[in-house]
Motif scaffolding. Sequence first.
Motif, PDB file in Angstrom:
ATOM      1  N   LYS A   1      -3.538   7.647  -3.850  1.00  0.00           N
ATOM      2  CA  LYS A   1      -3.012   6.317  -3.546  1.00  0.00           C
ATOM      3  C   LYS A   1      -3.617   5.850  -2.229  1.00  0.00           C
ATOM      4  CE  LYS A   1       1.297   7.393  -1.111  1.00  0.00           C
ATOM      5  NZ  LYS A   1       2.708   7.099  -1.035  1.00  0.00           N
ATOM      6  N   GLU A   2      -3.795   4.539  -2.127  1.00  0.00           N
ATOM      7  CA  GLU A   2      -4.339   3.968  -0.903  1.00  0.00           C
ATOM      8  C   GLU A   2      -3.272   4.007   0.182  1.00  0.00           C
ATOM      9  OE1 GLU A   2      -7.003   0.193   0.620  1.00  0.00           O
ATOM     10  OE2 GLU A   2      -6.028   0.081  -1.339  1.00  0.00           O
TER      11      GLU A   2
ATOM     12  N   PRO B   1       1.303   7.062  -6.843  1.00  0.00           N
ATOM     13  CA  PRO B   1       0.004   7.702  -7.008  1.00  0.00           C
ATOM     14  C   PRO B   1      -0.524   7.525  -8.434  1.00  0.00           C
ATOM     15  CG  PRO B   1       1.562   9.181  -5.958  1.00  0.00           C
ATOM     16  CD  PRO B   1       2.335   7.993  -6.441  1.00  0.00           C
ATOM     17  N   ALA B   2      -1.833   7.411  -8.557  1.00  0.00           N
ATOM     18  CA  ALA B   2      -2.495   7.294  -9.851  1.00  0.00           C
ATOM     19  C   ALA B   2      -3.230   8.604 -10.144  1.00  0.00           C
ATOM     20  CB  ALA B   2      -3.485   6.130  -9.830  1.00  0.00           C
TER      21      ALA B   2
ATOM     22  N   GLN C   1       2.979   1.734  -3.492  1.00  0.00           N
ATOM     23  CA  GLN C   1       2.356   1.981  -4.786  1.00  0.00           C
ATOM     24  C   GLN C   1       2.461   3.456  -5.168  1.00  0.00           C
ATOM     25  OE1 GLN C   1      -1.684   0.861  -3.570  1.00  0.00           O
ATOM     26  NE2 GLN C   1      -2.403   2.753  -4.431  1.00  0.00           N
TER      27      GLN C   1
ATOM     28  N   TYR D   1      -7.621   6.884   1.321  1.00  0.00           N
ATOM     29  CA  TYR D   1      -6.812   7.277   0.166  1.00  0.00           C
ATOM     30  C   TYR D   1      -6.249   8.666   0.385  1.00  0.00           C
ATOM     31  CZ  TYR D   1      -8.160   3.294  -2.570  1.00  0.00           C
ATOM     32  OH  TYR D   1      -8.299   2.003  -3.021  1.00  0.00           O
TER      33      TYR D   1
ATOM     34  N   SER E   1      -3.867  13.360  -7.836  1.00  0.00           N
ATOM     35  CA  SER E   1      -3.307  12.015  -7.815  1.00  0.00           C
ATOM     36  C   SER E   1      -3.812  11.384  -6.533  1.00  0.00           C
ATOM     37  CB  SER E   1      -1.780  12.047  -7.815  1.00  0.00           C
ATOM     38  OG  SER E   1      -1.301  12.634  -8.998  1.00  0.00           O
TER      39      SER E   1
ATOM     40  N   THR F   1       0.829  -1.203   0.000  1.00  0.00           N
ATOM     41  CA  THR F   1       0.000   0.000   0.000  1.00  0.00           C
ATOM     42  C   THR F   1       0.860   1.249   0.000  1.00  0.00           C
ATOM     43  OG1 THR F   1      -1.759  -1.166   1.151  1.00  0.00           O
ATOM     44  CG2 THR F   1      -1.789   1.222   1.286  1.00  0.00           C
TER      45      THR F   1
END
Length: 148
Positions: A139-140, A22-23, A20, A85, A137, A17
């Motif tokens: 991320k979890e 950022p998306a 990962q 998130y 952006s 977690t």
Amino acid sequence: MQFTSTFFALFATVAFTVAQPPAPGALNFDTLYDNPKGTLGSTACSADVGILKGHTTFGSIPNFPHIAGSFLIEGFNSTRCGACYELLYNRADGKQVVIPFTIINTAPAPSFVSSLQGVTDLTGLNRDQFPGDAVISFKEVPSIDCGF
């Protein structure tokens, strides 16, 4: 032996977690989420299970008003209900702001829909300055980051 395997499984989950990247996503607001008396019964996460168990209003969620609907919640009683998130926003002054949000409802892909206060805290923009969809952006992160 079971403790050791459970510990390593938990550690691997947390490490993944955190690791990962950022998306990309989009952020908008709905003032519905600003009401601390708003009920989880009006959302996709109304089943009173998992990390949200015992929380019945938006204001009872530890990091209110940093709550949001998200495309990551597939529907009623999603396993992602209550997930935390980090939303990241690059402000015009070059400062990157990062705030953890608890997701509690559905939203269109690839969006997060938060309270107006949550959007203002993240972007620094008020309702009149807000462009419609802010590029973010996400991320979890571990649920402890959202106060659980």
